[in-house]
Design a protein around this motif. Structure first.
Motif, PDB file in Angstrom:
ATOM      1  N   PRO A 227       0.776  -1.236   0.000  1.00 57.73           N
ATOM      2  CA  PRO A 227       0.000   0.000   0.000  1.00 57.73           C
ATOM      3  C   PRO A 227       0.811   1.293   0.000  1.00 57.73           C
ATOM      4  CG  PRO A 227      -0.093  -1.074   2.155  1.00 57.73           C
ATOM      5  CD  PRO A 227       0.564  -2.027   1.230  1.00 57.73           C
ATOM      6  N   ASP A 228       2.024   1.243   0.520  1.00 53.44           N
ATOM      7  CA  ASP A 228       2.824   2.466   0.649  1.00 53.44           C
ATOM      8  C   ASP A 228       4.237   2.188   0.142  1.00 53.44           C
ATOM      9  OD1 ASP A 228       4.232   4.735   1.393  1.00 53.44           O
ATOM     10  OD2 ASP A 228       3.314   4.877   3.376  1.00 53.44           O
ATOM     11  N   VAL A 229       4.660   2.945  -0.858  1.00 49.26           N
ATOM     12  CA  VAL A 229       5.965   2.724  -1.479  1.00 49.26           C
ATOM     13  C   VAL A 229       7.100   2.895  -0.461  1.00 49.26           C
ATOM     14  CG1 VAL A 229       6.353   5.104  -2.244  1.00 49.26           C
ATOM     15  CG2 VAL A 229       7.282   3.208  -3.584  1.00 49.26           C
ATOM     16  N   SER A 230       6.854   3.679   0.593  1.00 48.65           N
ATOM     17  CA  SER A 230       7.898   3.912   1.594  1.00 48.65           C
ATOM     18  C   SER A 230       8.197   2.654   2.421  1.00 48.65           C
ATOM     19  CB  SER A 230       7.502   5.063   2.526  1.00 48.65           C
ATOM     20  OG  SER A 230       6.421   4.692   3.351  1.00 48.65           O
ATOM     21  N   LEU A 231       7.353   1.637   2.287  1.00 49.71           N
ATOM     22  CA  LEU A 231       7.592   0.383   3.001  1.00 49.71           C
ATOM     23  C   LEU A 231       8.651  -0.481   2.315  1.00 49.71           C
ATOM     24  CD1 LEU A 231       3.875  -0.544   3.827  1.00 49.71           C
ATOM     25  CD2 LEU A 231       5.605   0.378   5.403  1.00 49.71           C
ATOM     26  N   ILE A 232       9.050  -0.094   1.105  1.00 48.14           N
ATOM     27  CA  ILE A 232      10.091  -0.833   0.370  1.00 48.14           C
ATOM     28  C   ILE A 232      11.421  -0.116   0.574  1.00 48.14           C
ATOM     29  CG2 ILE A 232      10.803  -1.747  -1.870  1.00 48.14           C
ATOM     30  CD1 ILE A 232       7.850  -1.391  -2.761  1.00 48.14           C
ATOM     31  N   LEU A 233      12.435  -0.866   0.943  1.00 47.32           N
ATOM     32  CA  LEU A 233      13.734  -0.265   1.254  1.00 47.32           C
ATOM     33  C   LEU A 233      14.717  -0.418   0.091  1.00 47.32           C
ATOM     34  CD1 LEU A 233      15.764   0.965   3.300  1.00 47.32           C
ATOM     35  CD2 LEU A 233      16.281  -1.380   4.031  1.00 47.32           C
ATOM     36  N   PRO A 234      15.159   0.697  -0.532  1.00 49.03           N
ATOM     37  CA  PRO A 234      16.222   0.613  -1.544  1.00 49.03           C
ATOM     38  C   PRO A 234      17.535   0.230  -0.848  1.00 49.03           C
ATOM     39  CG  PRO A 234      15.097   2.750  -1.607  1.00 49.03           C
ATOM     40  CD  PRO A 234      14.697   2.075  -0.336  1.00 49.03           C
ATOM     41  N   PHE A 235      18.311  -0.641  -1.492  1.00 54.00           N
ATOM     42  CA  PHE A 235      19.537  -1.138  -0.859  1.00 54.00           C
ATOM     43  C   PHE A 235      20.612  -1.343  -1.920  1.00 54.00           C
ATOM     44  CE2 PHE A 235      22.430  -4.307   0.824  1.00 54.00           C
ATOM     45  CZ  PHE A 235      22.516  -4.008   2.178  1.00 54.00           C
ATOM     46  N   SER A 236      21.849  -1.113  -1.523  1.00 48.80           N
ATOM     47  CA  SER A 236      22.981  -1.414  -2.395  1.00 48.80           C
ATOM     48  C   SER A 236      24.122  -1.994  -1.575  1.00 48.80           C
ATOM     49  CB  SER A 236      23.472  -0.151  -3.118  1.00 48.80           C
ATOM     50  OG  SER A 236      24.734  -0.403  -3.730  1.00 48.80           O
ATOM     51  N   SER A 237      24.539  -3.202  -1.937  1.00 51.58           N
ATOM     52  CA  SER A 237      25.689  -3.815  -1.274  1.00 51.58           C
ATOM     53  C   SER A 237      26.969  -3.073  -1.634  1.00 51.58           C
ATOM     54  CB  SER A 237      25.815  -5.286  -1.695  1.00 51.58           C
ATOM     55  OG  SER A 237      24.655  -5.994  -1.342  1.00 51.58           O
ATOM     56  N   GLN A 238      26.958  -2.419  -2.798  1.00 52.00           N
ATOM     57  CA  GLN A 238      28.156  -1.724  -3.269  1.00 52.00           C
ATOM     58  C   GLN A 238      28.356  -0.389  -2.558  1.00 52.00           C
ATOM     59  OE1 GLN A 238      30.341  -3.079  -5.511  1.00 52.00           O
ATOM     60  NE2 GLN A 238      29.055  -4.914  -5.376  1.00 52.00           N
ATOM     61  N   SER A 239      27.291   0.409  -2.487  1.00 50.75           N
ATOM     62  CA  SER A 239      27.425   1.758  -1.932  1.00 50.75           C
ATOM     63  C   SER A 239      27.063   1.846  -0.451  1.00 50.75           C
ATOM     64  CB  SER A 239      26.527   2.726  -2.717  1.00 50.75           C
ATOM     65  OG  SER A 239      25.165   2.455  -2.446  1.00 50.75           O
ATOM     66  N   GLY A 240      26.376   0.823   0.057  1.00 54.70           N
ATOM     67  CA  GLY A 240      25.968   0.852   1.465  1.00 54.70           C
ATOM     68  C   GLY A 240      24.628   1.517   1.700  1.00 54.70           C
ATOM     69  N   VAL A 241      23.990   1.992   0.623  1.00 52.86           N
ATOM     70  CA  VAL A 241      22.663   2.598   0.750  1.00 52.86           C
ATOM     71  C   VAL A 241      21.695   1.577   1.368  1.00 52.86           C
ATOM     72  CG1 VAL A 241      20.624   3.263  -0.605  1.00 52.86           C
ATOM     73  CG2 VAL A 241      22.829   4.300  -1.085  1.00 52.86           C
ATOM     74  N   GLY A 242      20.953   2.022   2.368  1.00 49.18           N
ATOM     75  CA  GLY A 242      19.931   1.170   2.974  1.00 49.18           C
ATOM     76  C   GLY A 242      20.429   0.272   4.091  1.00 49.18           C
ATOM     77  N   LYS A 243      21.740   0.179   4.278  1.00 58.70           N
ATOM     78  CA  LYS A 243      22.271  -0.736   5.296  1.00 58.70           C
ATOM     79  C   LYS A 243      21.848  -0.322   6.710  1.00 58.70           C
ATOM     80  CE  LYS A 243      26.533  -2.994   6.852  1.00 58.70           C
ATOM     81  NZ  LYS A 243      27.983  -3.157   6.646  1.00 58.70           N
ATOM     82  N   LYS A 244      21.918   0.969   6.991  1.00 59.17           N
ATOM     83  CA  LYS A 244      21.527   1.475   8.317  1.00 59.17           C
ATOM     84  C   LYS A 244      20.045   1.216   8.564  1.00 59.17           C
ATOM     85  CE  LYS A 244      21.479   5.795  11.017  1.00 59.17           C
ATOM     86  NZ  LYS A 244      20.033   6.109  11.003  1.00 59.17           N
ATOM     87  N   GLU A 245      19.220   1.487   7.553  1.00 60.11           N
ATOM     88  CA  GLU A 245      17.778   1.297   7.692  1.00 60.11           C
ATOM     89  C   GLU A 245      17.426  -0.179   7.871  1.00 60.11           C
ATOM     90  OE1 GLU A 245      18.526   5.182   5.791  1.00 60.11           O
ATOM     91  OE2 GLU A 245      19.278   3.155   5.443  1.00 60.11           O
ATOM     92  N   LEU A 246      18.132  -1.052   7.146  1.00 60.79           N
ATOM     93  CA  LEU A 246      17.899  -2.489   7.294  1.00 60.79           C
ATOM     94  C   LEU A 246      18.293  -2.939   8.697  1.00 60.79           C
ATOM     95  CD1 LEU A 246      17.086  -5.193   6.062  1.00 60.79           C
ATOM     96  CD2 LEU A 246      19.430  -5.448   5.213  1.00 60.79           C
ATOM     97  N   ASN A 247      19.409  -2.424   9.161  1.00 66.48           N
ATOM     98  CA  ASN A 247      19.878  -2.721  10.512  1.00 66.48           C
ATOM     99  C   ASN A 247      18.800  -2.354  11.544  1.00 66.48           C
ATOM    100  OD1 ASN A 247      21.226  -2.293  13.132  1.00 66.48           O
ATOM    101  ND2 ASN A 247      23.130  -2.597  12.020  1.00 66.48           N
ATOM    102  N   GLU A 248      18.258  -1.140  11.403  1.00 64.12           N
ATOM    103  CA  GLU A 248      17.244  -0.661  12.343  1.00 64.12           C
ATOM    104  C   GLU A 248      15.969  -1.495  12.264  1.00 64.12           C
ATOM    105  OE1 GLU A 248      16.932   3.387  11.148  1.00 64.12           O
ATOM    106  OE2 GLU A 248      18.698   4.036  12.304  1.00 64.12           O
ATOM    107  N   ALA A 249      15.595  -1.900  11.049  1.00 62.57           N
ATOM    108  CA  ALA A 249      14.384  -2.707  10.870  1.00 62.57           C
ATOM    109  C   ALA A 249      14.543  -4.075  11.529  1.00 62.57           C
ATOM    110  CB  ALA A 249      14.074  -2.867   9.382  1.00 62.57           C
TER     111      ALA A 249
END
Length: 199
Positions: free
Chosen positions: A167-189
């Protein structure tokens, strides 16, 4: 914030009797064979080669259990939907994964991994629908975010949300193993799912 001080491969299992018996909470990772699941696991755990990555998708043919900080398990589920894997092997994966996802009391949530660049596959949609029907808490992570411009993320995430009926696009987490994008948010989740402040 989870600080991964210790991460070790513990077991590979194809049937229930082979699962670890520690009783620790578990978070499972599910996704297509070529979606970057092993890279995400290695990136999150801060270990270069803990989960096997390779040029040949479909190598994970068992449930692989990784014990983290002696407090919880990250479970790498077999990749699904890779055509070159023998049909007999694919046929075994379904019951093996279903058995785990339906019966495992220690399972706290499934992190379903999709590729941000592509619309979810039939298998992605089927997996998400199955998890929803079975009421398994599920978080969707869209990997390979470094492969497209940040300005294009929302457009791609909207496609994923629509196809998976999120229902809400913000519920999907963009992530990159290369750049580290999303790693902090995944950790918190994951920290929130486990319900512990430091593990």
């Amino acid at each position: 914030m989870i600080v991964v001080k210790k991460a070790e491969y513990t077991a590979s299992a194809v049937k229930y009797e082979q699962y670890p018996t520690d009783g620790l909470p578990e978070i499972a990772m599910a996704g297509r064979s070529n979606v970057g699941k092993s890279s995400l696991i290695n990136s999150f755990l801060g270990r270069r080669n803990l989960a096997r990555t390779g040029n040949t998708p479909g190598k994970t043919q068992t449930l692989n259990f990784y014990r983290v900080n002696d407090a919880w398990f990250l479970v790498d589920l077999p990749g699904y939907g890779y055509a070159k894997v023998a049909k007999t092997v694919n046929a075994q994966w379904g019951p093996m994964m279903e058995n785990y996802l339906k019966k495992r009391e220690q399972l706290r949530a499934v992190i379903q991994i999709v590729d941000i660049r592509h619309a979810p596959s039939v298998e992605d949609r089927e997996m998400h629908e199955w998890l929803r029907v079975k009421q398994v808490p599920t978080m969707v992570v869209a990997t390979k975010a470094d492969k497209i411009a940040r300005g294009q993320w929302l457009k791609h995430l909207k496609v994923i949300a629509k196809d998976l009926e999120i229902p809400d696009v913000s519920l999907i987490l963009p992530f990159s193993s290369q750049s580290g994008v999303g790693k902090k948010e995944l950790n918190e989740a994951i920290e929130e799912i486990l319900g512990i402040e430091e593990v």
